[in-house]
Write a protein that holds these residues in place. Structure first.
Motif, mmCIF file in Angstrom:
data_model
loop_
_atom_site.group_PDB
_atom_site.id
_atom_site.type_symbol
_atom_site.label_atom_id
_atom_site.label_comp_id
_atom_site.label_asym_id
_atom_site.label_seq_id
_atom_site.Cartn_x
_atom_site.Cartn_y
_atom_site.Cartn_z
ATOM 1 N N MET A 32 0.823 -1.216 0.000
ATOM 2 C CA MET A 32 0.000 0.000 0.000
ATOM 3 C C MET A 32 0.850 1.256 0.000
ATOM 4 O O MET A 32 0.632 2.183 -0.779
ATOM 5 C CB MET A 32 -0.891 0.029 1.252
ATOM 6 N N VAL A 33 1.810 1.285 0.885
ATOM 7 C CA VAL A 33 2.620 2.486 1.047
ATOM 8 C C VAL A 33 3.452 2.755 -0.205
ATOM 9 O O VAL A 33 3.586 3.899 -0.644
ATOM 10 C CB VAL A 33 3.522 2.372 2.281
ATOM 11 N N GLU A 59 3.052 1.336 -3.413
ATOM 12 C CA GLU A 59 2.375 1.369 -4.714
ATOM 13 C C GLU A 59 1.034 2.094 -4.691
ATOM 14 O O GLU A 59 0.470 2.402 -5.739
ATOM 15 C CB GLU A 59 2.144 -0.072 -5.218
ATOM 16 N N GLY A 60 0.502 2.310 -3.471
ATOM 17 C CA GLY A 60 -0.801 2.971 -3.393
ATOM 18 C C GLY A 60 -1.946 1.988 -3.514
ATOM 19 O O GLY A 60 -1.753 0.835 -3.900
ATOM 20 N N ILE A 61 -3.138 2.472 -3.160
ATOM 21 C CA ILE A 61 -4.280 1.562 -3.197
ATOM 22 C C ILE A 61 -5.102 1.718 -4.463
ATOM 23 O O ILE A 61 -6.031 0.951 -4.709
ATOM 24 C CB ILE A 61 -5.189 1.767 -1.962
ATOM 25 N N ALA A 62 -4.767 2.714 -5.225
ATOM 26 C CA ALA A 62 -5.532 2.898 -6.466
ATOM 27 C C ALA A 62 -5.087 1.879 -7.515
ATOM 28 O O ALA A 62 -3.911 1.526 -7.591
ATOM 29 C CB ALA A 62 -5.326 4.314 -7.000
ATOM 30 N N LEU A 63 -6.023 1.400 -8.264
ATOM 31 C CA LEU A 63 -5.710 0.471 -9.347
ATOM 32 C C LEU A 63 -5.062 1.240 -10.487
ATOM 33 O O LEU A 63 -5.550 2.298 -10.888
ATOM 34 C CB LEU A 63 -7.004 -0.208 -9.836
#
Lengths: 203, 203, 203, 203
Positions: free
Chosen positions: C194-195, C197-201
């Motif tokens: 998460m940190v 790559e992020g949570i957005a697709l």
DNA sequence: AATGAATGAGTATTCATTCAT
DNA sequence: TATGAATGAATACTCATTCAT
């Protein structure tokens, strides 16, 4: 002691003073360590915790009792020492002043006698040790002056004499009760007569 | 003295004696109430609980310290009082005996001075009050005999004289250290000289 | 006969450890201030006063809990920091190590989160502030190195990033329960994903 | 001429507000349990007892602080949730709204973070638990919708993601200071960028 | 509205004492 | 004999709260 008044409209410094007097009485009777805060509160007609509205701690109570007493004592002593009297008259005046203090602050003096050595270990009570030293200087100096002036005997150990004079004066606080048959001045007079002239009848 | 219930085997009386001496030292230095059992145990190199093999309470330690001292004191006093001496010689002998006791039982005497009043309230320490009374009778009686015999002055309040003599002797326990520059006999001699003849130089 | 060596002044470290674990659990659940010594004792099946055989004070309990945890934490962190890894790998290793510590010292971490700021005011807990600073230096330095190496984004406020990373890791101690469905390593993996790559697709 | 106030019925709401702000500041700085009523009174320039003219207990002070904050928070949240936005836009709006609340009610948020778990145990603070649940439903629901809509990644544990997002937002109250270099909107923007896109540089 | 004084329940801590080993 | 661990009662002190003024 008259019974305490209803805690209705009691002004602050008076109440403090009353409480300190009560505490001093109990400390003197039972010893500082053996006295519980609850006992003081009982004697004052309140709950233990309520004392903390007026004082920070049990320690600060003795502190205030002792420092108040010592301040007053030294006022009297300093007046005597600054008066330029001869050695014998100085000793007489100091002894008389001492018995007057015992009369006025009996409880405080008793506490001082019993607890000062052990309290003086704490930094907060440094002034007790300081006072002791000033005390010794004043008395010992006067005695030495008296020996030099051929007013006092020179065949006695001077430190022994000092302790002898000092202790007997102050230990009186353990048996003295204000309002007894002798006034402080009368006790001082007899005491001085014994110390200066001895108890043996002269041929 | 009859042995208490607690020790089931044979507790060495020597160890007991050592421990009591240690305890007396600590009691004298810190005061009875302020002394914790743990501190005594520390000084003796053991744990607090272990003391209870030898004694059944802290109280019984002071008890034994004080009663042992008083027993020995009265042995000496009674010998003096039964010797048929004159009043002045009796006072001299009692004072000398007292300073010898201070020399031998310094710690016990210091404890006695500080704690006896407050301990005497308990039934277990009744003997402290008893001793005090016998004490007063012996000294006061001797002083009165001396006044009657025209050996001591008759212009002094005799109870005041008694307290004066008594206190000055015993309060010495608070500053006396065995092995100092004065022997107990020398201290007694100087002390008697002050009390009997006074500290003022005679013209 | 072969006797076990019995060190004299050593209270059983095992019992100490058990009691500390119990105390940590209660502190974590109720907060340090809101936790009474009696509650800890209840949880340990003893009376409040009995805890003082093992510990000096309630404060010294938290102290030992926190310092033990921090010592172990820094052992792990220092090993990572000394390994010469790249910025991203260092972050990954630190995060993984952190979740392992949370797994092992959940209660201590929770206490640390809630109480460290307010405890650090006292000199005794100076090491908490020291640790915080070392902490910041390690994480912030690694992030900066990562930005310089073009491994991390350079369009973010680096201190914001630091707080973001730091908080998300440690706040996990408030909900993490050992033995749950995710191992610490699995949580670390997802968290890092998460940190980093992020949570957005990504389109 | 000053108008007579009505007896004990209507205390000025302005003074109440001031006092609550003061109390919130102290609670946030020292923790609810560690804060004494006297300290709040000191900060407000009055005596401890005087606060009870305005509030009926310390508890009712936190109660009012927290409920006021939560009411305002939910006004904002509900507006967002009712706006019919897509999942990503909803998350963005919720986060932005949250940082705005932190900016406006920093102290209240800090108290909420530290104390809500332990206060929620009492029936009076039931609404804290209720809010928590509504909170979870709103965020978790939006995240799930986002996964279904292929806006958010589906390879992450959704509850982990929820805790991750929730905690990092609110924990910001512990370090945020109004008037700093970043506005709440700017912090929200950077925070969202990290959460959505990650901190790693994309090749 | 606020003060001064007190209450009462609680809190950490101390300490003499016990007891199995 | 002595230890290690615990007890239980007491202690100084704190603090939210009350209330007459």
């Amino acid at each position: 002691m008259p019974t305490k008044k209803k805690p209705q409209a009691t002004p602050s410094p008076e109440r403090r003073g009353e409480l300190l007097a009560t505490a001093a009485e109990v400390f003197a009777a039972q010893g500082y360590n053996a006295t519980t805060v609850r006992r003081i509160a009982d004697a004052a007609g309140m709950l233990a915790g309520s004392l903390y509205y007026h004082f920070d701690s049990k320690e600060s109570m003795v502190d205030e009792i002792l420092s108040t007493f010592l301040n007053e004592l030294w006022e009297g002593y300093d007046a005597v020492l600054d008066a330029g009297l001869g050695p014998r008259e100085t000793i007489e005046a100091l002894v008389t002043e001492s018995f007057r203090e015992i009369d006025r602050h009996r409880a405080a003096v008793a506490i001082y006698q019993k607890e000062s050595q052990h309290l003086a270990a704490q930094p907060r009570f440094q002034y007790l040790a300081d006072s002791q030293q000033k005390f010794e200087k004043a008395w010992l100096g006067t005695l030495e002056r008296g020996v030099a002036d051929r007013v006092f005997r020179d065949d006695l150990d001077i430190r022994l004499t000092y302790r002898f004079v000092r202790d007997t004066v102050w230990v009186a606080a353990s048996w003295y009760r204000p309002g007894g048959q002798h006034s402080p001045e009368e006790i001082a007079r007899q005491y001085l007569s014994m110390v200066l002239e001895g108890i043996a009848l002269r041929g």
